[in-house]
Enzyme design. Structure first.
Site, PDB file in Angstrom:
ATOM      1  N   GLY A  22       0.833  -1.202   0.000  1.00  0.00           N
ATOM      2  CA  GLY A  22       0.000   0.000   0.000  1.00  0.00           C
ATOM      3  C   GLY A  22       0.864   1.248   0.000  1.00  0.00           C
ATOM      4  O   GLY A  22       1.959   1.250   0.571  1.00  0.00           O
ATOM      5  N   GLN A  74       3.108  10.059   0.482  1.00  0.00           N
ATOM      6  CA  GLN A  74       4.389   9.365   0.635  1.00  0.00           C
ATOM      7  C   GLN A  74       5.312   9.607  -0.559  1.00  0.00           C
ATOM      8  O   GLN A  74       6.513   9.349  -0.474  1.00  0.00           O
ATOM      9  CB  GLN A  74       4.181   7.855   0.841  1.00  0.00           C
ATOM     10  N   CYS A 128       5.670  -0.011   7.070  1.00  0.00           N
ATOM     11  CA  CYS A 128       5.311   1.183   6.311  1.00  0.00           C
ATOM     12  C   CYS A 128       6.513   1.557   5.461  1.00  0.00           C
ATOM     13  O   CYS A 128       7.638   1.578   5.960  1.00  0.00           O
ATOM     14  CB  CYS A 128       4.954   2.326   7.262  1.00  0.00           C
ATOM     15  N   LEU A 129       6.282   1.841   4.188  1.00  0.00           N
ATOM     16  CA  LEU A 129       7.401   2.124   3.285  1.00  0.00           C
ATOM     17  C   LEU A 129       8.163   3.390   3.681  1.00  0.00           C
ATOM     18  O   LEU A 129       9.318   3.553   3.303  1.00  0.00           O
ATOM     19  CB  LEU A 129       6.896   2.230   1.841  1.00  0.00           C
ATOM     20  N   HIS A 131      -4.672   1.719   7.263  1.00  0.00           N
ATOM     21  CA  HIS A 131      -3.322   2.292   7.389  1.00  0.00           C
ATOM     22  C   HIS A 131      -3.131   3.407   6.347  1.00  0.00           C
ATOM     23  O   HIS A 131      -2.683   4.508   6.677  1.00  0.00           O
ATOM     24  CB  HIS A 131      -2.280   1.169   7.197  1.00  0.00           C
ATOM     25  N   GLU A 132      -3.508   3.126   5.109  1.00  0.00           N
ATOM     26  CA  GLU A 132      -3.340   4.117   4.039  1.00  0.00           C
ATOM     27  C   GLU A 132      -4.287   5.302   4.239  1.00  0.00           C
ATOM     28  O   GLU A 132      -3.911   6.452   3.989  1.00  0.00           O
ATOM     29  CB  GLU A 132      -3.569   3.490   2.662  1.00  0.00           C
ATOM     30  N   HIS A 148      -2.790   7.810   6.441  1.00  0.00           N
ATOM     31  CA  HIS A 148      -1.772   8.650   5.786  1.00  0.00           C
ATOM     32  C   HIS A 148      -2.399   9.924   5.220  1.00  0.00           C
ATOM     33  O   HIS A 148      -1.789  10.990   5.261  1.00  0.00           O
ATOM     34  CB  HIS A 148      -1.107   7.885   4.629  1.00  0.00           C
TER      35      HIS A 148
END
Ligand code: ZN
Length: 174
Positions: free
Chosen positions: A46, A51, A93-94, A135-136, A139
């Site tokens: 995701g 990001q 998380c990226l 989660h996304e 963001h």
């Protein structure tokens, strides 16, 4: 289509609340393409627009690598219609390379969002799919998965967070 640098923890863009977009705007489609390219290259599941430095209410999710036939979707202007009972589960998380944490999230949820063709869709999700979507979604509001940590657990990962912030200050991306 282009692969973009993924912003690391410490970058103020990750704390910015993103704004709604017009699905019909060609820039929206271009951004979705970039998000999918970047996500695939990072082997993630995701990725939210901020990001990669774009404060717009868009994220992409791709579970097809993990689960054959799994969902792959672009989510535009989402809202959480309903969230179920909270459960603990592991998340990465990226924007936090290598940091995996137990995070409490709703086990199931209903999300409403727009697709690239402008139509509105409502999905009822559970398990990993629900976890990724929520989660996304966070963001887009500048909320990060470390925010819910207890003081003790936050202390335990403090050194790791500092390391990531140091990389961010040097202008590195993931
Ligand atoms: Zn994330």
């Amino acid at each position: 289509m282009a692969q973009r640098g993924i912003r690391l923890f410490g970058d103020p863009v990750l704390r910015t609340r993103s704004t709604e977009v017009d699905p019909a705007d060609p820039a929206t489609r271009a951004l979705v393409d970039d998000l999918f390219d970047t996500l695939q290259h990072a082997h993630g599941i995701g990725l939210a627009a901020n990001q990669i430095g774009e404060t717009r209410r868009i994220f992409v999710v791709d579970l097809s690598q993990m689960q054959p036939g799994g969902p792959r979707l672009a989510v535009i202007n989402p809202e959480v219609v309903r969230a179920g009972e909270p459960v603990s589960g592991e998340e990465g998380c990226l924007s936090f390379p290598g940091l995996y944490l137990q995070v409490i999230r709703a086990e199931e949820a209903v999300l409403r969002y727009q697709m690239l063709d402008g139509r509105t869709k409502e999905v009822e999700v559970s398990g990993l799919f629900a976890r990724v979507l929520l989660h996304e979604f966070d963001h887009l509001n500048g909320v990060l998965y470390v925010d819910g940590l207890s003081a003790v657990r936050r202390m335990r990962v403090a050194a790791r967070l500092k390391q990531i912030t140091r990389r961010q200050k040097k202008g590195e991306t993931a």
